[in-house]
Design an enzyme around this catalytic site. Structure first.
Site, PDB file in Angstrom:
ATOM      1  N   GLY A   1       0.827  -1.215   0.000  1.00  0.00           N
ATOM      2  CA  GLY A   1       0.000   0.000   0.000  1.00  0.00           C
ATOM      3  C   GLY A   1       0.854   1.255   0.000  1.00  0.00           C
TER       4      GLY A   1
ATOM      5  N   SER B   1      -4.665 -12.788  -3.292  1.00  0.00           N
ATOM      6  CA  SER B   1      -3.364 -13.437  -3.080  1.00  0.00           C
ATOM      7  C   SER B   1      -3.318 -14.721  -3.879  1.00  0.00           C
ATOM      8  CB  SER B   1      -3.190 -13.767  -1.593  1.00  0.00           C
ATOM      9  OG  SER B   1      -2.105 -14.659  -1.421  1.00  0.00           O
TER      10      SER B   1
ATOM     11  N   TYR C   1      -7.565 -17.339   5.633  1.00  0.00           N
ATOM     12  CA  TYR C   1      -6.931 -16.355   4.731  1.00  0.00           C
ATOM     13  C   TYR C   1      -7.251 -16.712   3.271  1.00  0.00           C
ATOM     14  CZ  TYR C   1      -3.339 -13.437   2.524  1.00  0.00           C
ATOM     15  OH  TYR C   1      -2.682 -12.506   1.744  1.00  0.00           O
TER      16      TYR C   1
HETATM   17  N1  LIG Z   1       2.993  -9.816   1.663  1.00  0.00           N
HETATM   18  C1  LIG Z   1       2.715 -10.680   0.720  1.00  0.00           C
HETATM   19  O1  LIG Z   1       3.567 -11.451   0.298  1.00  0.00           O
HETATM   20  C2  LIG Z   1       1.331 -10.728   0.123  1.00  0.00           C
HETATM   21  C3  LIG Z   1       1.050 -11.739  -0.797  1.00  0.00           C
HETATM   22  C4  LIG Z   1      -0.215 -11.786  -1.359  1.00  0.00           C
HETATM   23  C5  LIG Z   1      -1.163 -10.851  -1.029  1.00  0.00           C
HETATM   24  N2  LIG Z   1      -0.861  -9.869  -0.112  1.00  0.00           N
HETATM   25  C6  LIG Z   1      -1.919  -8.892   0.213  1.00  0.00           C
HETATM   26  O2  LIG Z   1      -1.405  -7.604  -0.042  1.00  0.00           O
HETATM   27  C7  LIG Z   1      -2.058  -6.660   0.804  1.00  0.00           C
HETATM   28  C8  LIG Z   1      -1.029  -5.754   1.443  1.00  0.00           C
HETATM   29  O3  LIG Z   1      -0.229  -6.522   2.311  1.00  0.00           O
HETATM   30  P1  LIG Z   1       1.287  -6.151   2.675  1.00  0.00           P
HETATM   31  O4  LIG Z   1       2.105  -7.275   2.222  1.00  0.00           O
HETATM   32  O5  LIG Z   1       1.617  -4.802   2.214  1.00  0.00           O
HETATM   33  O6  LIG Z   1       1.204  -6.254   4.271  1.00  0.00           O
HETATM   34  P2  LIG Z   1       1.505  -5.180   5.436  1.00  0.00           P
HETATM   35  O7  LIG Z   1       2.820  -4.555   5.238  1.00  0.00           O
HETATM   36  O8  LIG Z   1       1.264  -5.950   6.694  1.00  0.00           O
HETATM   37  O9  LIG Z   1       0.364  -4.101   5.227  1.00  0.00           O
HETATM   38  C9  LIG Z   1      -0.970  -4.401   5.562  1.00  0.00           C
HETATM   39  C10 LIG Z   1      -1.708  -3.113   5.786  1.00  0.00           C
HETATM   40  O10 LIG Z   1      -3.067  -3.431   6.163  1.00  0.00           O
HETATM   41  C11 LIG Z   1      -3.401  -2.640   7.290  1.00  0.00           C
HETATM   42  N3  LIG Z   1      -4.467  -3.190   8.103  1.00  0.00           N
HETATM   43  C12 LIG Z   1      -4.483  -4.368   8.771  1.00  0.00           C
HETATM   44  N4  LIG Z   1      -5.617  -4.457   9.492  1.00  0.00           N
HETATM   45  C13 LIG Z   1      -6.322  -3.317   9.267  1.00  0.00           C
HETATM   46  C14 LIG Z   1      -7.541  -2.804   9.741  1.00  0.00           C
HETATM   47  N5  LIG Z   1      -8.279  -3.463  10.642  1.00  0.00           N
HETATM   48  N6  LIG Z   1      -7.971  -1.605   9.303  1.00  0.00           N
HETATM   49  C15 LIG Z   1      -7.210  -0.888   8.429  1.00  0.00           C
HETATM   50  N7  LIG Z   1      -6.032  -1.304   7.961  1.00  0.00           N
HETATM   51  C16 LIG Z   1      -5.587  -2.515   8.384  1.00  0.00           C
HETATM   52  C17 LIG Z   1      -2.103  -2.559   8.075  1.00  0.00           C
HETATM   53  O11 LIG Z   1      -2.171  -1.540   9.048  1.00  0.00           O
HETATM   54  P3  LIG Z   1      -1.196  -1.587  10.359  1.00  0.00           P
HETATM   55  O12 LIG Z   1       0.152  -1.168   9.865  1.00  0.00           O
HETATM   56  O13 LIG Z   1      -1.835  -0.616  11.278  1.00  0.00           O
HETATM   57  O14 LIG Z   1      -1.223  -2.995  10.850  1.00  0.00           O
HETATM   58  C18 LIG Z   1      -1.121  -2.288   6.945  1.00  0.00           C
HETATM   59  O15 LIG Z   1      -1.156  -0.919   6.609  1.00  0.00           O
HETATM   60  C19 LIG Z   1      -2.869  -7.481   1.794  1.00  0.00           C
HETATM   61  O16 LIG Z   1      -4.220  -7.494   1.379  1.00  0.00           O
HETATM   62  C20 LIG Z   1      -2.284  -8.871   1.685  1.00  0.00           C
HETATM   63  O17 LIG Z   1      -3.229  -9.879   1.992  1.00  0.00           O
HETATM   64  C21 LIG Z   1       0.370  -9.789   0.461  1.00  0.00           C
END
Ligand SMILES: NC(=O)c1ccc[n+]([C@@H]2O[C@H](COP(=O)([O-])OP(=O)(O)OC[C@H]3O[C@@H](n4cnc5c(N)ncnc54)[C@H](OP(=O)(O)O)[C@@H]3O)[C@@H](O)[C@H]2O)c1
Length: 326
Positions: free
Chosen positions: A35, A158, A189
């Protein structure tokens, strides 16, 4: 020259050079990982990004790094685990803005441990944040998205949604909220991420002809804060350290698919489609190289009847009347 993995699919230079001045975007979870890098590029190209963050102080902190970029940002609070907070966010947004060119439903999480966690509204946390919170947010913003058309909705899913040929994830319409099922965090998930793909599909059908288009996205395996900093994730990161650089992507790489869907001329021609970065995690070998767009290997995520039923149930679950049927 770009450094990083060779098999990353990058947005083309022409798209990344577009001037997005005057355009307004919302990115949920903009303070971290995918994000944050999605937001940075939109601001770089002159866009105005509403950074919808649970922790606004974290949003303000990271946004200091946008200094000198052409566009602008506004950090606003949203807790997707609290439906009233989603409603409050939308009310505040509509007071401040009269257009919305792109909505990135990006925030997400996987809960750790065997215990089920629940949102303020008693929904299972994973699907509650990733799907139901974004469902309410999107539905409440449909009018402004239509008014601003052409506009786009990008929903983060994902690779995990695909499961394996022997064990495909699915949405359990009879018990979406784990009232009578055994809870397993990674299965929850996978299910939430099927819901994300189905919602993009259903919305694309419903919004046909309005100029609002949708996409679901697998961003890659991001070296983000995903999974948190708990013991399990720390051990996993340490154990995987030797192979991490070969299998995982930087957050900038992982923002490419969302950016393609938000900015490219091509993405709106495939409304409702699934766009995926390459991934070693696909169990279906032909999917490993990803594609913009590609067909999800999971038949449960391509089932429009299921998508319609999911959306019908979702209205009741978030306490919304079905107002936006064109
Ligand atoms: N990382 C991977 O390899 C991967 C793979 C496939 C898909 N994804 C998807 O990609 C997206 C982004 O993930 P990312 O990898 O960037 O993970 P990340 O760094 O953990 O970021 C997740 C974001 O979601 C926010 N969030 C969590 N709970 C929330 C809530 N209740 N209300 C509002 N915001 C909330 C977090 O806020 P806080 O900082 O306050 O916790 C953080 O800003 C997600 O949908 C994830 O499922 C990720």
């Amino acid at each position: 020259m770009r450094m990083g993995r060779k098999d990353v699919i990058w947005v083309d230079e022409k798209t990344l050079a577009k001037d997005m001045s005057g355009k307004v975007y919302i990115v949920t979870g903009a303070n971290s990982g995918v994000g944050l890098e999605t937001t940075r590029q939109l601001v770089k190209q002159g866009g105005h990004v509403v950074m919808a963050c649970r922790r606004t102080e974290a949003g303000e902190e990271v946004a200091k790094s946008f200094k000198g970029l052409k566009g602008s940002y506004d950090v606003m609070r949203i807790d997707l685990a609290d439906l009233q907070s989603v409603r409050d966010f939308v009310a505040e947004f509509l007071k401040k803005y009269d257009r919305l060119d792109g909505l990135a439903c990006n925030a997400g999480l996987v809960t750790m441990g065997r215990e089920i966690q629940r949102t303020k509204d008693d929904l299972e946390m994973t699907i509650g944040v990733s799907y139901f919170g974004h469902f309410l947010l999107t539905e409440l913003l449909l009018d402004v998205l239509k008014k601003s058309a052409p506009s786009r909705i990008v929903i983060l899913s994902s690779v995990v949604h695909a499961g394996s040929p022997k064990n495909r994830h699915d949405v359990h319409l009879e018990d979406l909220n784990y009232q009578s099922r055994k809870f397993k965090n990674f299965a929850a998930y996978g299910e939430a991420k099927v819901a994300n793909v189905l919602y993009a599909l259903e919305l694309a059908n419903r919004l046909e002809g309005t100029g609002v288009t949708t996409a679901s996205v697998h961003p890659g395996w991001a070296r983000s804060n995903f999974g948190g900093k708990g013991l399990l994730m720390t051990i996993m990161r340490v154990l995987m350290a030797p192979i991490y650089p070969f299998w995982t992507n930087s957050n900038e790489e992982s923002a490419q698919t969302s950016l393609h869907c938000l900015l490219s001329d091509d993405a709106p021609r495939h409304s409702g489609a699934y766009f995926s970065q390459q991934s070693v995690l696909y169990r279906d070998k032909q999917c490993k190289k990803g594609g913009w767009p590609m067909e999800s290997p999971n038949p449960n995520a391509r089932d429009i009847e299921k998508a319609n039923k999911l959306v019908d149930s979702s209205y009741g679950i978030v306490g919304l009347e079905r107002l936006n049927v064109p």
